[in-house]
Design a protein around this motif. Structure first.
Motif, mmCIF file in Angstrom:
data_model
loop_
_atom_site.group_PDB
_atom_site.id
_atom_site.type_symbol
_atom_site.label_atom_id
_atom_site.label_comp_id
_atom_site.label_asym_id
_atom_site.label_seq_id
_atom_site.Cartn_x
_atom_site.Cartn_y
_atom_site.Cartn_z
ATOM 1 N N GLY A 39 0.809 -1.209 0.000
ATOM 2 C CA GLY A 39 0.000 0.000 0.000
ATOM 3 C C GLY A 39 0.844 1.261 0.000
ATOM 4 N N ALA A 40 0.369 2.255 -0.700
ATOM 5 C CA ALA A 40 1.094 3.518 -0.823
ATOM 6 C C ALA A 40 0.699 4.483 0.285
ATOM 7 N N TYR A 41 1.674 5.221 0.746
ATOM 8 C CA TYR A 41 1.437 6.368 1.610
ATOM 9 C C TYR A 41 1.293 7.569 0.682
ATOM 10 N N LEU A 42 0.283 8.378 0.943
ATOM 11 C CA LEU A 42 0.021 9.556 0.117
ATOM 12 C C LEU A 42 -0.208 10.755 1.026
ATOM 13 N N ALA A 43 0.321 11.897 0.639
ATOM 14 C CA ALA A 43 0.039 13.154 1.347
ATOM 15 C C ALA A 43 -0.503 14.131 0.324
ATOM 16 N N ALA A 44 -1.758 14.553 0.512
ATOM 17 C CA ALA A 44 -2.387 15.547 -0.361
ATOM 18 C C ALA A 44 -2.372 16.871 0.396
ATOM 19 N N TYR A 45 -1.862 17.909 -0.250
ATOM 20 C CA TYR A 45 -1.708 19.194 0.415
ATOM 21 C C TYR A 45 -1.808 20.340 -0.575
ATOM 22 N N HIS A 69 9.302 9.735 3.999
ATOM 23 C CA HIS A 69 9.347 9.352 2.589
ATOM 24 C C HIS A 69 8.410 10.196 1.725
ATOM 25 N N LEU A 70 7.511 10.923 2.364
ATOM 26 C CA LEU A 70 6.656 11.890 1.662
ATOM 27 C C LEU A 70 7.397 13.219 1.772
ATOM 28 N N SER A 71 8.555 13.272 1.142
ATOM 29 C CA SER A 71 9.576 14.271 1.462
ATOM 30 C C SER A 71 9.193 15.726 1.217
ATOM 31 N N ASP A 72 8.557 16.041 0.104
ATOM 32 C CA ASP A 72 8.185 17.445 -0.134
ATOM 33 C C ASP A 72 7.171 17.903 0.907
ATOM 34 N N TRP A 73 6.123 17.107 1.116
ATOM 35 C CA TRP A 73 5.115 17.449 2.119
ATOM 36 C C TRP A 73 5.734 17.520 3.512
ATOM 37 N N ILE A 115 -2.786 21.858 -5.850
ATOM 38 C CA ILE A 115 -2.925 20.607 -5.107
ATOM 39 C C ILE A 115 -1.725 19.749 -5.466
ATOM 40 N N ARG A 116 -1.057 19.243 -4.444
ATOM 41 C CA ARG A 116 0.058 18.327 -4.665
ATOM 42 C C ARG A 116 -0.183 17.045 -3.880
ATOM 43 N N ILE A 117 0.325 15.964 -4.431
ATOM 44 C CA ILE A 117 0.304 14.685 -3.709
ATOM 45 C C ILE A 117 1.699 14.076 -3.799
ATOM 46 N N ASP A 118 2.271 13.772 -2.633
ATOM 47 C CA ASP A 118 3.508 12.997 -2.544
ATOM 48 C C ASP A 118 3.105 11.542 -2.354
ATOM 49 N N ALA A 119 3.919 10.620 -2.871
ATOM 50 C CA ALA A 119 3.602 9.194 -2.755
ATOM 51 C C ALA A 119 4.859 8.395 -2.435
ATOM 52 N N ALA A 120 4.659 7.315 -1.694
ATOM 53 C CA ALA A 120 5.753 6.389 -1.382
ATOM 54 C C ALA A 120 5.152 5.027 -1.073
ATOM 55 N N ALA A 121 5.889 3.987 -1.431
ATOM 56 C CA ALA A 121 5.480 2.609 -1.102
ATOM 57 C C ALA A 121 6.708 1.863 -0.600
ATOM 58 N N GLU A 122 6.484 0.956 0.344
ATOM 59 C CA GLU A 122 7.582 0.222 0.963
ATOM 60 C C GLU A 122 8.418 -0.508 -0.077
ATOM 61 N N ILE A 131 2.160 14.304 -8.146
ATOM 62 C CA ILE A 131 1.216 14.993 -9.026
ATOM 63 C C ILE A 131 1.026 16.414 -8.518
ATOM 64 N N ARG A 132 0.905 17.346 -9.461
ATOM 65 C CA ARG A 132 0.707 18.764 -9.154
ATOM 66 C C ARG A 132 -0.386 19.290 -10.079
ATOM 67 N N VAL A 133 -1.449 19.829 -9.479
ATOM 68 C CA VAL A 133 -2.590 20.317 -10.257
ATOM 69 C C VAL A 133 -3.007 21.685 -9.728
ATOM 70 N N PRO A 134 -3.035 22.702 -10.589
ATOM 71 C CA PRO A 134 -3.535 24.003 -10.131
ATOM 72 C C PRO A 134 -4.990 23.899 -9.655
#
Length: 158
Positions: A39-45, A69-73, A115-122, A131-134
Protein backbone atom coordinates in the motif's frame (compact mmCIF):
# COMPACT_ATOMS: atom_id res chain seq x y z
CA UNK A 1 -17.19 54.86 22.21
CA UNK A 2 -19.82 56.74 20.39
CA UNK A 3 -23.02 55.07 19.33
CA UNK A 4 -22.27 55.92 15.69
CA UNK A 5 -18.84 54.26 15.84
CA UNK A 6 -20.31 51.11 17.40
CA UNK A 7 -22.99 50.99 14.71
CA UNK A 8 -20.36 51.35 11.99
CA UNK A 9 -18.22 48.54 13.47
CA UNK A 10 -21.26 46.27 13.79
CA UNK A 11 -22.23 46.94 10.17
CA UNK A 12 -18.72 46.21 8.88
CA UNK A 13 -18.59 42.93 10.85
CA UNK A 14 -22.01 41.91 9.57
CA UNK A 15 -20.92 42.49 5.98
CA UNK A 16 -17.45 40.95 6.31
CA UNK A 17 -18.25 37.71 8.15
CA UNK A 18 -20.24 36.06 5.35
CA UNK A 19 -17.33 36.75 2.96
CA UNK A 20 -14.90 35.06 5.32
CA UNK A 21 -17.18 32.10 5.83
CA UNK A 22 -17.67 31.21 2.15
CA UNK A 23 -16.21 27.81 1.46
CA UNK A 24 -16.52 25.07 -1.09
CA UNK A 25 -16.00 21.38 -0.85
CA UNK A 26 -13.28 19.87 -2.97
CA UNK A 27 -13.36 16.11 -3.54
CA UNK A 28 -10.11 14.48 -4.63
CA UNK A 29 -10.22 11.10 -6.35
CA UNK A 30 -6.84 9.45 -6.87
CA UNK A 31 -6.80 6.19 -8.82
CA UNK A 32 -3.58 4.30 -8.15
CA UNK A 33 -1.73 2.29 -10.75
CA UNK A 34 -1.37 -1.44 -10.29
CA UNK A 35 2.32 -0.98 -9.43
CA UNK A 36 2.73 -4.40 -7.78
CA UNK A 37 3.82 -3.34 -4.30
CA UNK A 38 2.51 -2.72 -0.81
CA UNK A 39 0.00 0.00 0.00
CA UNK A 40 1.09 3.52 -0.82
CA UNK A 41 1.44 6.37 1.61
CA UNK A 42 0.02 9.56 0.12
CA UNK A 43 0.04 13.15 1.35
CA UNK A 44 -2.39 15.55 -0.36
CA UNK A 45 -1.71 19.19 0.42
CA UNK A 46 -2.04 22.74 -0.86
CA UNK A 47 0.74 25.08 -1.94
CA UNK A 48 0.09 28.81 -2.33
CA UNK A 49 0.92 30.96 -5.35
CA UNK A 50 4.42 31.65 -3.96
CA UNK A 51 5.21 27.94 -3.52
CA UNK A 52 4.75 27.90 0.25
CA UNK A 53 2.87 25.20 2.14
CA UNK A 54 -0.72 26.21 2.91
CA UNK A 55 -2.53 23.18 4.33
CA UNK A 56 -2.65 19.38 4.51
CA UNK A 57 -5.80 17.92 2.97
CA UNK A 58 -5.22 14.22 3.70
CA UNK A 59 -2.50 11.74 4.61
CA UNK A 60 -3.04 8.09 3.72
CA UNK A 61 -0.89 5.85 5.89
CA UNK A 62 -0.92 5.59 9.64
CA UNK A 63 2.70 5.10 10.68
CA UNK A 64 4.41 8.45 11.24
CA UNK A 65 7.88 6.90 10.91
CA UNK A 66 7.25 6.60 7.15
CA UNK A 67 6.20 10.23 6.63
CA UNK A 68 9.82 11.16 5.91
CA UNK A 69 9.35 9.35 2.59
CA UNK A 70 6.66 11.89 1.66
CA UNK A 71 9.58 14.27 1.46
CA UNK A 72 8.19 17.44 -0.13
CA UNK A 73 5.12 17.45 2.12
CA UNK A 74 7.16 16.49 5.20
CA UNK A 75 9.69 19.28 4.59
CA UNK A 76 7.16 21.96 3.68
CA UNK A 77 4.69 21.16 6.47
CA UNK A 78 7.19 20.47 9.25
CA UNK A 79 6.31 23.63 11.18
CA UNK A 80 2.55 22.97 11.00
CA UNK A 81 1.78 21.39 14.37
CA UNK A 82 -1.80 20.66 13.24
CA UNK A 83 -0.88 19.12 9.88
CA UNK A 84 -2.32 15.73 10.88
CA UNK A 85 -5.33 16.88 12.90
CA UNK A 86 -8.22 14.78 11.60
CA UNK A 87 -6.73 14.15 8.17
CA UNK A 88 -5.23 10.67 8.31
CA UNK A 89 -6.35 7.25 7.15
CA UNK A 90 -5.06 3.90 5.94
CA UNK A 91 -2.53 3.49 3.15
CA UNK A 92 -3.96 2.86 -0.33
CA UNK A 93 -3.38 -0.45 -2.08
CA UNK A 94 -2.12 -0.81 -5.64
CA UNK A 95 -4.96 -0.43 -8.13
CA UNK A 96 -7.26 1.08 -5.50
CA UNK A 97 -8.87 4.50 -5.25
CA UNK A 98 -8.50 7.17 -2.59
CA UNK A 99 -11.41 9.60 -2.33
CA UNK A 100 -11.34 12.46 0.18
CA UNK A 101 -13.36 15.63 0.65
CA UNK A 102 -12.19 18.85 2.30
CA UNK A 103 -13.67 22.29 2.83
CA UNK A 104 -11.65 25.09 1.26
CA UNK A 105 -12.12 28.82 1.43
CA UNK A 106 -13.58 30.02 -1.85
CA UNK A 107 -10.79 32.60 -2.04
CA UNK A 108 -8.22 29.81 -2.65
CA UNK A 109 -9.84 28.67 -5.88
CA UNK A 110 -8.43 30.33 -9.01
CA UNK A 111 -5.92 32.20 -6.81
CA UNK A 112 -2.71 30.40 -7.84
CA UNK A 113 -2.95 27.55 -5.32
CA UNK A 114 -1.89 24.06 -6.31
CA UNK A 115 -2.92 20.61 -5.11
CA UNK A 116 0.06 18.33 -4.67
CA UNK A 117 0.30 14.69 -3.71
CA UNK A 118 3.51 13.00 -2.54
CA UNK A 119 3.60 9.19 -2.76
CA UNK A 120 5.75 6.39 -1.38
CA UNK A 121 5.48 2.61 -1.10
CA UNK A 122 7.58 0.22 0.96
CA UNK A 123 10.71 -1.06 -0.80
CA UNK A 124 9.95 1.12 -3.81
CA UNK A 125 11.10 4.53 -4.97
CA UNK A 126 9.63 7.63 -3.27
CA UNK A 127 7.75 10.07 -5.49
CA UNK A 128 7.75 13.61 -4.08
CA UNK A 129 5.26 15.86 -5.85
CA UNK A 130 3.92 12.79 -7.65
CA UNK A 131 1.22 14.99 -9.03
CA UNK A 132 0.71 18.76 -9.15
CA UNK A 133 -2.59 20.32 -10.26
CA UNK A 134 -3.53 24.00 -10.13
CA UNK A 135 -6.64 24.54 -7.95
CA UNK A 136 -8.56 26.22 -10.74
CA UNK A 137 -12.18 25.83 -11.81
CA UNK A 138 -10.96 25.00 -15.32
CA UNK A 139 -9.18 21.89 -13.99
CA UNK A 140 -12.14 20.55 -12.03
CA UNK A 141 -13.35 17.23 -13.39
CA UNK A 142 -10.33 16.78 -15.68
CA UNK A 143 -8.16 13.74 -14.88
CA UNK A 144 -4.47 14.54 -14.41
CA UNK A 145 -1.81 11.82 -14.72
CA UNK A 146 0.69 11.07 -11.96
CA UNK A 147 4.34 10.12 -12.39
CA UNK A 148 4.79 6.75 -10.69
CA UNK A 149 2.00 5.53 -8.40
CA UNK A 150 -1.06 7.56 -9.36
CA UNK A 151 -2.85 6.69 -12.57
CA UNK A 152 -5.03 9.79 -12.37
CA UNK A 153 -6.20 12.50 -10.01
CA UNK A 154 -9.50 14.27 -10.47
CA UNK A 155 -10.95 16.93 -8.25
CA UNK A 156 -14.52 18.19 -8.11
CA UNK A 157 -15.75 21.47 -6.64
CA UNK A 158 -19.17 21.64 -4.99
Amino acid sequence: MSKRLLTTIATICTLALPTLAHSRQVTLTAQLKNYGGDGAYLAAYLIDAKGAYARTLWVAGGKAKYYKHLSDWNRLSASDTKRLAGVTGASVGAGRTLKVTADLAEALIDAGYEIRIDAAAEDMRDSPSEIRVPLATGNAGKPQAGKQYIQSLTFQLQ
